[in-house]
Design an enzyme around this catalytic site. Structure first.
Site, mmCIF file in Angstrom:
data_model
loop_
_atom_site.group_PDB
_atom_site.id
_atom_site.type_symbol
_atom_site.label_atom_id
_atom_site.label_comp_id
_atom_site.label_asym_id
_atom_site.label_seq_id
_atom_site.Cartn_x
_atom_site.Cartn_y
_atom_site.Cartn_z
ATOM 1 C CB SER A 121 -38.520 -36.086 8.805
ATOM 2 O OG SER A 121 -38.694 -34.711 8.129
ATOM 3 C CG ASP A 175 -39.542 -29.715 13.489
ATOM 4 O OD1 ASP A 175 -38.836 -29.209 12.732
ATOM 5 O OD2 ASP A 175 -39.692 -31.013 13.187
ATOM 6 C CG HIS A 206 -36.829 -31.763 11.898
ATOM 7 N ND1 HIS A 206 -38.207 -32.183 11.772
ATOM 8 C CD2 HIS A 206 -36.380 -32.437 10.831
ATOM 9 C CE1 HIS A 206 -38.444 -33.001 10.714
ATOM 10 N NE2 HIS A 206 -37.574 -33.261 10.028
#
Length: 234
Positions: A121, A175, A206
């Site tokens: 991320s 996601d 995610h």
């Protein structure tokens, strides 16, 4: 002088000759990916020092200004892909801090060509930001569930030494935080610039999954062995 970030370190063997600097995501800390090391099946790879730094504490706009560990600030516009003012200052500060960690590994005897920058991320965004601009060849860049930040400046700032460096990118099909299109868009952009991107996508949100961890382990073994082979040929 840049103050080194606090970090968790794990070594897979004595006298490591390779390093993986792995940045966590927004609101997490260096502990986040520590358990993954034992799942990577790194038999056959050189002894590796995994470095899991803790991002600085800062206010995050998208979380109502709450203070948490973050590599840079994030606004709603950033996630919608239409922000004209990403937190360039925060991104560059984190780039400098990660570069300092690379330099520390070099000072401990690990060549830059045996160092992988990795992240999930926000951490993956910083891995791409730092790795593709690093002046010395790295072993690889791994970016999970993320996107390329400050993409417009990359063509001018990219380091020729890392133009051929292997890039591993992976994303979840479902996601909800960083939609798949952000990952595929960054991959397409990097490929258009001539980078060699190994792309993976998985039926997840995610997060990470078992298949992805297997693919990461295989990629790490491959890129670190390639560096050993290159050294032998020299």
């Amino acid at each position: 002088m840049i103050k080194l970030l606090d970090a968790i370190e794990i070594e897979t063997g004595k006298n490591p000759t390779a390093a993986v600097i792995w940045m966590h995501g927004l609101g997490a800390d260096g502990n986040d990916f520590v358990p993954v090391v034992n799942e990577l099946e790194l038999d056959g790879a050189p002894a590796i020092r995994f470095v899991f730094p803790h991002a600085p504490m800062r206010a995050v706009t998208i979380n109502n200004g709450a203070v948490m560990r973050a590599w840079y600030d994030v606004s709603f516009g950033d996630l919608e892909g239409n922000s004209r003012r990403p937190d360039a200052l925060g991104i560059h500060e984190s780039q400098e801090q990660v570069t300092a960690l690379v330099e520390r590994e070099k000072s401990r005897g690990i060549a830059s060509g045996k160092i992988v920058l990795a992240g999930f991320s926000q951490g993956g965004a910083i891995a791409l930001q730092t790795g593709l601009r690093h002046p010395e060849r790295l072993a690889g860049v791994m970016a999970l569930s993320t996107y390329l930040p400050l993409a417009d400046s990359l063509p001018l700032e990219a380091a020729p030494a890392n133009k051929a460096t292997p890039v591993f990118m992976a994303h979840g099909l479902f996601d909800p935080l960083l939609p798949l299109v952000m990952g595929t868009g960054s991959m397409t952009y990097l490929t258009g610039l001539g980078y060699s991107v190994e792309w993976h996508q998985y039926p997840m949100q995610h997060s990470v999954c078992a298949e992805e961890i297997q693919d990461i382990g295989a990629w790490l073994r491959r890129v670190l062995r390639q560096q050993d082979a290159g050294k032998g040929e020299g």
